[in-house]
Enzyme design. Structure first.
Site, PDB file in Angstrom:
ATOM      1  N   LYS A  11       0.966  -1.169   0.068  1.00 45.29           N
ATOM      2  CA  LYS A  11      -0.201   0.196  -0.022  1.00 45.29           C
ATOM      3  C   LYS A  11       0.916   1.316   0.147  1.00 45.29           C
ATOM      4  CE  LYS A  11      -3.902  -2.394   2.356  1.00 45.29           C
ATOM      5  NZ  LYS A  11      -4.882  -2.240   3.480  1.00 45.29           N
ATOM      6  N   TYR A  51     -12.724  -1.813  -3.260  1.00 39.57           N
ATOM      7  CA  TYR A  51     -13.116  -1.856  -1.870  1.00 39.57           C
ATOM      8  C   TYR A  51     -14.573  -1.728  -1.721  1.00 39.57           C
ATOM      9  CZ  TYR A  51      -8.393  -1.979   0.026  1.00 39.57           C
ATOM     10  OH  TYR A  51      -7.099  -2.248   0.214  1.00 39.57           O
ATOM     11  N   PHE A  59     -15.137   4.372   7.420  1.00 50.65           N
ATOM     12  CA  PHE A  59     -13.845   4.464   7.024  1.00 50.65           C
ATOM     13  C   PHE A  59     -13.663   4.639   5.315  1.00 50.65           C
ATOM     14  CE2 PHE A  59     -13.792  -0.175   7.948  1.00 50.65           C
ATOM     15  CZ  PHE A  59     -13.427  -0.652   7.033  1.00 50.65           C
ATOM     16  N   ARG A  87      -2.225 -14.212   5.260  1.00 55.07           N
ATOM     17  CA  ARG A  87      -3.078 -13.512   6.325  1.00 55.07           C
ATOM     18  C   ARG A  87      -2.343 -13.784   7.515  1.00 55.07           C
ATOM     19  NH1 ARG A  87      -7.452 -10.023   4.711  1.00 55.07           N
ATOM     20  NH2 ARG A  87      -7.800  -9.853   7.145  1.00 55.07           N
ATOM     21  N   THR A  93      -5.247  -6.425  11.130  1.00 58.24           N
ATOM     22  CA  THR A  93      -5.784  -5.207  10.201  1.00 58.24           C
ATOM     23  C   THR A  93      -5.152  -3.884  10.867  1.00 58.24           C
ATOM     24  OG1 THR A  93      -7.748  -6.356   9.464  1.00 58.24           O
ATOM     25  CG2 THR A  93      -7.591  -3.716   9.235  1.00 58.24           C
ATOM     26  N   ARG A 104       2.844  -6.282   9.081  1.00 61.32           N
ATOM     27  CA  ARG A 104       1.955  -4.974   9.667  1.00 61.32           C
ATOM     28  C   ARG A 104       2.623  -4.765  10.649  1.00 61.32           C
ATOM     29  NH1 ARG A 104      -3.957  -6.935   7.668  1.00 61.32           N
ATOM     30  NH2 ARG A 104      -4.053  -5.751   5.742  1.00 61.32           N
ATOM     31  N   ASN A 114      -2.018   0.295   6.583  1.00 62.22           N
ATOM     32  CA  ASN A 114      -1.494  -0.977   7.165  1.00 62.22           C
ATOM     33  C   ASN A 114      -0.759  -1.568   6.424  1.00 62.22           C
ATOM     34  OD1 ASN A 114      -3.470  -1.798   5.585  1.00 62.22           O
ATOM     35  ND2 ASN A 114      -4.525  -2.701   7.214  1.00 62.22           N
ATOM     36  N   HIS A 117      -2.092  -5.452   1.738  1.00 62.28           N
ATOM     37  CA  HIS A 117      -3.433  -6.068   1.647  1.00 62.28           C
ATOM     38  C   HIS A 117      -3.119  -7.613   1.268  1.00 62.28           C
ATOM     39  CE1 HIS A 117      -7.541  -7.024   0.029  1.00 62.28           C
ATOM     40  NE2 HIS A 117      -6.760  -7.561  -0.772  1.00 62.28           N
ATOM     41  N   GLU A 128      -9.717 -10.514  -7.040  1.00 62.13           N
ATOM     42  CA  GLU A 128      -8.782  -9.383  -6.999  1.00 62.13           C
ATOM     43  C   GLU A 128      -7.673  -9.461  -7.809  1.00 62.13           C
ATOM     44  OE1 GLU A 128     -10.061  -8.769  -2.201  1.00 62.13           O
ATOM     45  OE2 GLU A 128      -7.921  -9.442  -2.785  1.00 62.13           O
TER      46      GLU A 128
HETATM   47  P1  IDP Z   1      -7.927  -6.433   5.920  1.00 62.86           P
HETATM   48  O1  IDP Z   1      -7.215  -5.633   5.157  1.00 62.86           O
HETATM   49  O2  IDP Z   1      -7.048  -6.965   7.278  1.00 62.86           O
HETATM   50  O3  IDP Z   1      -8.753  -7.618   5.239  1.00 62.86           O
HETATM   51  P2  IDP Z   1     -10.739  -5.048   6.118  1.00 62.86           P
HETATM   52  O4  IDP Z   1     -11.722  -5.298   7.269  1.00 62.86           O
HETATM   53  O5  IDP Z   1     -10.887  -5.987   4.896  1.00 62.86           O
HETATM   54  O6  IDP Z   1      -9.127  -5.583   6.679  1.00 62.86           O
HETATM   55  O7  IDP Z   1     -10.369  -3.553   5.718  1.00 62.86           O
HETATM   56  C1  IDP Z   1      -9.920  -3.167   4.555  1.00 62.86           C
HETATM   57  C2  IDP Z   1      -8.929  -2.130   4.725  1.00 62.86           C
HETATM   58  O8  IDP Z   1      -9.454  -0.803   5.105  1.00 62.86           O
HETATM   59  C3  IDP Z   1      -7.648  -2.325   5.596  1.00 62.86           C
HETATM   60  O9  IDP Z   1      -6.664  -3.013   5.453  1.00 62.86           O
HETATM   61  C4  IDP Z   1      -7.449  -0.876   6.196  1.00 62.86           C
HETATM   62  O10 IDP Z   1      -6.464  -0.209   5.261  1.00 62.86           O
HETATM   63  C5  IDP Z   1      -8.756  -0.109   5.959  1.00 62.86           C
HETATM   64  N1  IDP Z   1      -9.578  -0.135   7.462  1.00 62.86           N
HETATM   65  C6  IDP Z   1     -10.178  -1.300   8.014  1.00 62.86           C
HETATM   66  N2  IDP Z   1     -10.446  -0.817   9.015  1.00 62.86           N
HETATM   67  C7  IDP Z   1     -10.417   0.611   9.370  1.00 62.86           C
HETATM   68  C8  IDP Z   1     -10.810   1.461  10.476  1.00 62.86           C
HETATM   69  O11 IDP Z   1     -11.291   1.238  11.464  1.00 62.86           O
HETATM   70  N3  IDP Z   1     -10.061   2.760  10.088  1.00 62.86           N
HETATM   71  C9  IDP Z   1      -9.640   3.064   8.968  1.00 62.86           C
HETATM   72  N4  IDP Z   1      -9.072   2.528   8.021  1.00 62.86           N
HETATM   73  C10 IDP Z   1      -9.612   0.961   8.285  1.00 62.86           C
HETATM   74 MG    MG Z   2     -10.120  -7.621   3.648  1.00 59.35          MG
END
Ligand code: IDP
Ligand code: MG
Length: 139
Positions: A11, A51, A59, A87, A93, A104, A114, A117, A128
């Site tokens: 990212k 997304y 968010f 993962r 996350t 991460r 973070n 992905h 994807e």
């Molecule tokens: P993941 O990437 O671990 O699968 P997801 O819940 O699918 O997590 O969320 C997608 C992306 O959205 C996250 O990787 C992060 O960049 C962003 N994200 C998730 N939760 C939050 C939040 O609470 N605040 C801001 N950004 C968030």
């Molecule tokens: Mg995800």
């Protein structure tokens, strides 16, 4: 049976901080092979589409802003049990909750920025991967 492919993006926070090479090294060191890879930058339309599942989340706007803020590296990866093992390699996350030794934990700045992905299912890995790569661009 678990699939052998997953999809990742490095990212904008991580590419911008110069962590691309170190992250790729970690991924290969964990036993994944690269099947496709490119450096690119997402348009707003790309990020909203990629997304789309998070459209209703609070968010979403922040996520789209962030994911379009700089270059990303997209890649298709191969390994046995690819989705789950990747993962585990990247960690939670929220980097504050990510286990020691995860990508991460080491490289992420925040829950939004973070670093990487990782697909959450074999089905999404295929969707994807196809979002970024044609068969012609995959080895
Ligand atoms: P993941 O990437 O671990 O699968 P997801 O819940 O699918 O997590 O969320 C997608 C992306 O959205 C996250 O990787 C992060 O960049 C962003 N994200 C998730 N939760 C939050 C939040 O609470 N605040 C801001 N950004 C968030
Ligand atoms: Mg995800």
């Amino acid at each position: 049976m678990a699939g052998t492919k997953t999809f990742t993006m490095i990212k904008p926070d991580a590419t911008g901080a110069g962590h691309t090479g170190k992250i790729i090294d970690r991924i290969i060191g964990a036993g994944f092979s690269l099947k496709a890879m490119k450096l690119t930058q997402l348009t707003r339309e790309d990020a909203e589409s990629f997304y789309a599942v998070h459209r209703e989340r609070p968010f979403f706007g922040e996520l789209v802003e962030y994911m379009t803020s700089g270059p990303i590296v997209a890649a298709i990866l191969e390994k046995d049990n690819a989705v789950e093992d990747f993962r585990t390699l990247i960690g939670a996350t929220n980097p504050a909750e990510a286990a020691e030794g995860t990508i991460r934990k080491e490289f992420a700045e925040s829950i939004a920025a973070n670093a990487v992905h990782g697909s959450d299912s074999d089905e999404n890995a295929a969707i994807e991967g196809a979002f970024f790569f044609s068969t012609r661009e995959t080895v």
